[in-house]
Write an enzyme that holds these catalytic residues in place. Structure first.
Site, PDB file in Angstrom:
ATOM      1  N   CYS A   1       0.827  -1.208   0.000  1.00 46.63           N
ATOM      2  CA  CYS A   1       0.000   0.000   0.000  1.00 46.63           C
ATOM      3  C   CYS A   1       0.867   1.265   0.000  1.00 46.63           C
ATOM      4  CB  CYS A   1      -0.988  -0.034   1.156  1.00 46.63           C
ATOM      5  SG  CYS A   1      -2.335   1.177   0.972  1.00 46.63           S
TER       6      CYS A   1
ATOM      7  N   HIS B   1      -4.024  -4.592  -0.247  1.00 48.50           N
ATOM      8  CA  HIS B   1      -3.673  -5.159   1.055  1.00 48.50           C
ATOM      9  C   HIS B   1      -3.809  -6.686   0.991  1.00 48.50           C
ATOM     10  CE1 HIS B   1      -3.442  -1.522   3.597  1.00 48.50           C
ATOM     11  NE2 HIS B   1      -4.276  -1.016   2.707  1.00 48.50           N
TER      12      HIS B   1
ATOM     13  N   GLU C   1      -3.047  -8.843   3.197  1.00 45.64           N
ATOM     14  CA  GLU C   1      -3.494  -9.362   4.494  1.00 45.64           C
ATOM     15  C   GLU C   1      -5.002  -9.241   4.684  1.00 45.64           C
ATOM     16  OE1 GLU C   1      -2.948  -4.975   5.315  1.00 45.64           O
ATOM     17  OE2 GLU C   1      -2.048  -6.496   4.009  1.00 45.64           O
TER      18      GLU C   1
END
Length: 221
Positions: free
Chosen positions: A90, A199, A201
Site C-alpha cells: 500500500c 492489502h 493481508e
C-alpha cells in the site's frame, strides 16, 4: 534494547508508527507458522531478518517524515541491495517511488521509478459514471507470471484502499495492473523487491497465497 533474532527464520515487518500492523503479522503467522514474525522499528532486527515487509497507511508526507527520521529510507536501499526479498504494501509501495502528488508533492525513497498520482475529485469510469475516491473495496488484478503469483488465478480480486495510484516509468517492472476508471499499476517488481498497492493481508485466499509465496520466494524473478 536490540531484539535477538535468527536470520534464517525471521521476517521483519517494519514499524515506523504509521498504522496498526497486527493484521499483517497475523496473516504472516497464519501462512507460515514455522517462521518468526517480528514487528520492529529496530534497524538491527531488520538487517538480521531473512525477509522484510514494508507496509504503510496514511498520508505520504507524514509517512516519509517518519521513514527519514528513523533512517528507514537508507536501510531499505541497503536491504534491497543485499538481494534479500522485500515486500512493499500500500503506502509502503508508494513510498518506494520517486515522487507523490499527495500533500502538494512529496519526494519519496526513489527505489522504483515513477510517480504517485491522484485519482481526482471528480473521477469517472469509461461510461462517464462517477467513481468514489478513495478506491475502496475489491477489484480484479491482472498479473504476469512472477513467482509471487503462483497458484493465484488470473484476475483474482484483491482489497484496495487508496486515493492515489502508481504509473511506473519502466514497463518491465510492472507485475500487475488494475482498472478503476484508469489503468494503474497494482504491483511492481525489481529483482528481489516486490510491491503491491492492495492489502494482501485483507484479501482472503488470494492475498494469503501471495504472502505465502513471498515467504517462500528466493528473491529472483
Amino acid at each position: 534494547m536490540t531484539q535477538v533474532v535468527s536470520k534464517s527464520e525471521t521476517v521483519a515487518v517494519i514499524d515506523y508508527g504509521m498504522g496498526n500492523l497486527h493484521s499483517v503479522a497475523s496473516a504472516l503467522e497464519h501462512v507460515a507458522p514455522e517462521q518468526t514474525v517480528v514487528v520492529t522499528s529496530d534497524p538491527a532486527v531488520v538487517a538480521a531478518a531473512s525477509r522484510v515487509i514494508f507496509p504503510g497507511v496514511g498520508a505520504i508526507r507524514d509517512c516519509m517524515a517518519e521513514i527519514k527520521r528513523l533512517g528507514f529510507d537508507t536501510l531499505l536501499r541497503e536491504q534491497i541491495a543485499t538481494g534479500k526479498p522485500v515486500l512493499g504494501i500500500c503506502v509502503g509501495m508508494q513510498a518506494l517511488m520517486d515522487h507523490s502528488e499527495e500533500n502538494n508533492g512529496v519526494d519519496c525513497i526513489g527505489v522504483l521509478s515513477g510517480k504517485v498520482r491522484f485519482f481526482g475529485d471528480h473521477h469517472r469510469d469509461a461510461n462517464g459514471d462517477s467513481l468514489k475516491v478513495p478506491h475502496m473495496g475489491w477489484n480484479q488484478v491482472h498479473h504476469n507470471n512472477h513467482p509471487l503469483w503462483a497458484d493465484i488465478a488470473q484476475d483474482s480480486r484483491f482489497y484496495f484502499v487508496h486515493s492515489f495510484y502508481i504509473l511506473a516509468d519502466d514497463a518491465s517492472q510492472v507485475a500487475a495492473s488494475c482498472d478503476y476508471g484508469v489503468q494503474f499499476h497494482a504491483a511492481l517488481t525489481r529483482g528481489n523487491l516486490f510491491a503491491v498497492q492492495f492489502h494482501p493481508e485483507k484479501s482472503h485466499t488470494a492475498g494469503l497465497q501471495l504472502l505465502k509465496n513471498f515467504l517462500q520466494w528466493d528473491g529472483k524473478a
